[in-house]
Motif scaffolding. Structure first.
Motif, PDB file in Angstrom:
ATOM      1  N   ALA A  68     -18.897  -6.567 -15.978  1.00  0.00           N
ATOM      2  CA  ALA A  68     -18.704  -5.050 -16.338  1.00  0.00           C
ATOM      3  C   ALA A  68     -17.814  -4.653 -17.156  1.00  0.00           C
ATOM      4  O   ALA A  68     -18.572  -3.681 -17.768  1.00  0.00           O
ATOM      5  N   GLU A  69     -16.774  -4.858 -17.156  1.00  0.00           N
ATOM      6  CA  GLU A  69     -15.839  -4.661 -18.047  1.00  0.00           C
ATOM      7  C   GLU A  69     -16.241  -4.935 -19.521  1.00  0.00           C
ATOM      8  O   GLU A  69     -16.227  -4.166 -20.490  1.00  0.00           O
ATOM      9  N   TYR A  70     -16.694  -6.143 -19.734  1.00  0.00           N
ATOM     10  CA  TYR A  70     -17.178  -6.721 -20.946  1.00  0.00           C
ATOM     11  C   TYR A  70     -18.339  -5.920 -21.342  1.00  0.00           C
ATOM     12  O   TYR A  70     -18.697  -5.617 -22.697  1.00  0.00           O
ATOM     13  N   ASP A  71     -19.336  -5.547 -20.513  1.00  0.00           N
ATOM     14  CA  ASP A  71     -20.573  -5.011 -20.767  1.00  0.00           C
ATOM     15  C   ASP A  71     -20.091  -3.379 -21.265  1.00  0.00           C
ATOM     16  O   ASP A  71     -20.865  -2.780 -22.362  1.00  0.00           O
ATOM     17  N   PHE A  72     -19.225  -2.762 -20.808  1.00  0.00           N
ATOM     18  CA  PHE A  72     -18.744  -1.554 -21.231  1.00  0.00           C
ATOM     19  C   PHE A  72     -18.135  -1.609 -22.688  1.00  0.00           C
ATOM     20  O   PHE A  72     -18.398  -1.113 -23.719  1.00  0.00           O
ATOM     21  N   ILE A  73     -17.160  -2.572 -23.047  1.00  0.00           N
ATOM     22  CA  ILE A  73     -16.549  -2.876 -24.270  1.00  0.00           C
ATOM     23  C   ILE A  73     -17.662  -3.240 -25.158  1.00  0.00           C
ATOM     24  O   ILE A  73     -17.533  -2.482 -26.231  1.00  0.00           O
ATOM     25  N   LEU A  74     -18.578  -4.104 -25.065  1.00  0.00           N
ATOM     26  CA  LEU A  74     -19.740  -4.505 -25.865  1.00  0.00           C
ATOM     27  C   LEU A  74     -20.716  -3.414 -26.300  1.00  0.00           C
ATOM     28  O   LEU A  74     -21.329  -3.188 -27.356  1.00  0.00           O
ATOM     29  N   SER A  75     -20.950  -2.301 -25.105  1.00  0.00           N
ATOM     30  CA  SER A  75     -21.759  -1.346 -25.384  1.00  0.00           C
ATOM     31  C   SER A  75     -20.992  -0.092 -26.622  1.00  0.00           C
ATOM     32  O   SER A  75     -21.709   0.688 -27.239  1.00  0.00           O
ATOM     33  N   ARG A  76     -19.589  -0.143 -26.815  1.00  0.00           N
ATOM     34  CA  ARG A  76     -19.021   0.632 -27.725  1.00  0.00           C
ATOM     35  C   ARG A  76     -19.021  -0.500 -29.031  1.00  0.00           C
ATOM     36  O   ARG A  76     -19.007   0.255 -30.092  1.00  0.00           O
ATOM     37  N   ASN A  77     -18.799  -1.712 -28.940  1.00  0.00           N
ATOM     38  CA  ASN A  77     -18.544  -2.523 -30.074  1.00  0.00           C
ATOM     39  C   ASN A  77     -19.256  -3.943 -29.986  1.00  0.00           C
ATOM     40  O   ASN A  77     -18.795  -4.911 -29.262  1.00  0.00           O
ATOM     41  N   ARG A  79     -19.804  -6.172 -31.552  1.00  0.00           N
ATOM     42  CA  ARG A  79     -19.130  -7.395 -32.440  1.00  0.00           C
ATOM     43  C   ARG A  79     -17.594  -7.913 -32.015  1.00  0.00           C
ATOM     44  O   ARG A  79     -17.006  -8.453 -32.534  1.00  0.00           O
ATOM     45  N   GLN A  80     -17.487  -7.114 -30.721  1.00  0.00           N
ATOM     46  CA  GLN A  80     -16.010  -7.619 -30.315  1.00  0.00           C
ATOM     47  C   GLN A  80     -16.065  -8.992 -29.755  1.00  0.00           C
ATOM     48  O   GLN A  80     -16.592  -9.220 -28.631  1.00  0.00           O
ATOM     49  N   VAL A  81     -15.393  -9.749 -30.681  1.00  0.00           N
ATOM     50  CA  VAL A  81     -15.442 -11.174 -30.284  1.00  0.00           C
ATOM     51  C   VAL A  81     -14.955 -11.682 -28.751  1.00  0.00           C
ATOM     52  O   VAL A  81     -15.483 -12.491 -28.296  1.00  0.00           O
ATOM     53  N   ALA A  82     -13.761 -11.116 -28.570  1.00  0.00           N
ATOM     54  CA  ALA A  82     -13.194 -11.697 -27.300  1.00  0.00           C
ATOM     55  C   ALA A  82     -14.277 -11.248 -26.196  1.00  0.00           C
ATOM     56  O   ALA A  82     -14.359 -12.129 -24.908  1.00  0.00           O
ATOM     57  N   ALA A  83     -14.533 -10.261 -25.969  1.00  0.00           N
ATOM     58  CA  ALA A  83     -15.603  -9.589 -25.143  1.00  0.00           C
ATOM     59  C   ALA A  83     -17.032 -10.714 -24.940  1.00  0.00           C
ATOM     60  O   ALA A  83     -17.434 -10.873 -23.900  1.00  0.00           O
ATOM     61  N   LEU A  84     -17.430 -11.058 -26.266  1.00  0.00           N
ATOM     62  CA  LEU A  84     -18.448 -11.882 -26.189  1.00  0.00           C
ATOM     63  C   LEU A  84     -18.207 -13.204 -25.850  1.00  0.00           C
ATOM     64  O   LEU A  84     -19.111 -13.694 -24.879  1.00  0.00           O
ATOM     65  N   TYR A  85     -17.219 -13.990 -26.014  1.00  0.00           N
ATOM     66  CA  TYR A  85     -16.817 -15.110 -25.604  1.00  0.00           C
ATOM     67  C   TYR A  85     -16.649 -15.010 -24.231  1.00  0.00           C
ATOM     68  O   TYR A  85     -17.039 -15.766 -23.438  1.00  0.00           O
ATOM     69  N   TYR A  86     -15.847 -13.968 -23.806  1.00  0.00           N
ATOM     70  CA  TYR A  86     -15.517 -14.425 -22.304  1.00  0.00           C
ATOM     71  C   TYR A  86     -16.826 -13.739 -21.278  1.00  0.00           C
ATOM     72  O   TYR A  86     -16.914 -14.236 -20.350  1.00  0.00           O
ATOM     73  N   ARG A  87     -17.312 -12.865 -21.871  1.00  0.00           N
ATOM     74  CA  ARG A  87     -18.691 -12.422 -20.894  1.00  0.00           C
ATOM     75  C   ARG A  87     -19.680 -13.564 -20.892  1.00  0.00           C
ATOM     76  O   ARG A  87     -20.230 -13.843 -19.981  1.00  0.00           O
ATOM     77  N   ALA A  88     -19.662 -14.738 -22.189  1.00  0.00           N
ATOM     78  CA  ALA A  88     -20.719 -15.572 -22.139  1.00  0.00           C
ATOM     79  C   ALA A  88     -20.193 -16.519 -20.861  1.00  0.00           C
ATOM     80  O   ALA A  88     -20.929 -17.271 -20.156  1.00  0.00           O
TER      81      ALA A  88
END
Length: 227
Positions: A68-77, A79-88
């Protein structure tokens, strides 16, 4: 093998949160999460704080909260690499392989050739039974990063799953050469040698792991196979 890579992943993540995070007790991790949650409530748009909170969620294996945290971050950006990696990774833990694949691929579009992204996608392909893609990717990763013990160990794990024991033993040997303090690689090679019927060399690996600090009782099943 997946257990080994999972531990390496969590170690990298923990060090990004704070030194010694992996050694904290469950109660200490919960306290850290509560503090991070309080800060996020005060500053809900702060991406760094949300990444930190998500990291504590991950360490506590709260995959849905981390996602849910990574969803929020990626909804704003997006291309946020850390969020993409950890959400995967959170998707993988929830067996949402299609979504995990999408995040790894999106990450590699942002940072082509990234080691962690390629490794994550290769291991996902193996887990999702895309065996040819998995082996092609891990072979390329070893070629690109010939000094990486993790790359050799990951390939060894894939080879072991397919019964390619000679190749797996060679790759674990290379991983040990590159990272001689890793007892995980020693124990993994011992397992391969036992599967090959080489009890003497397997016992040497186990003895070396014990000398390096692994409690002998924790290896009792391996030693029993050496008899």
């Amino acid at each position: 093998m997946r257990r080994l890579i999972g531990r390496l992943f969590l170690l990298v993540m923990a060090l990004a949160v704070s030194p010694g995070a992996m050694s904290q007790s469950y109660e200490a991790l919960r306290d850290s999460l509560e503090a991070a949650t309080a800060m996020v409530k005060k500053f809900p748009d702060n991406t760094d704080l949300r990444l930190r909170k998500a990291s504590w969620n991950m360490l506590l294996e709260q995959w849905d909260y981390a996602q849910a945290e990574y969803d929020f971050i990626l909804s704003r950006n997006p291309r946020q690499v850390a969020a993409l990696y950890y959400r995967a990774y959170t998707y993988e833990k929830q067996h949402k392989y299609k979504h995990a694949r999408g995040d790894y691929e999106a990450m590699l579009k942002v940072v082509p050739g990234n080691f962690n992204g390629q490794l994550g996608l290769a291991l996902l392909n193996q887990k999702d039974m895309h065996y040819t893609e998995a082996m092609d990717m891990i072979n390329r990763l070893v070629e690109q990063y010939p000094d990486s013990a993790v790359a050799y160990a990951a390939r060894a794990g894939m080879e072991a799953e397919r019964g390619l024991l000679e190749l797996a033993e060679y790759d674990f040997t290379e991983a040990i050469r590159l990272d001689p303090v890793s007892t995980d690689y020693l124990i993994s090679r011992a397992d391969i040698r036992l599967r090959k019927g080489d009890k003497r060399k397997a016992k040497e690996d186990l003895d070396n792991a014990v000398k390096a600090g692994v409690p002998r009782p924790s290896l009792s099943e391996f030693y029993a196979r050496c008899r």
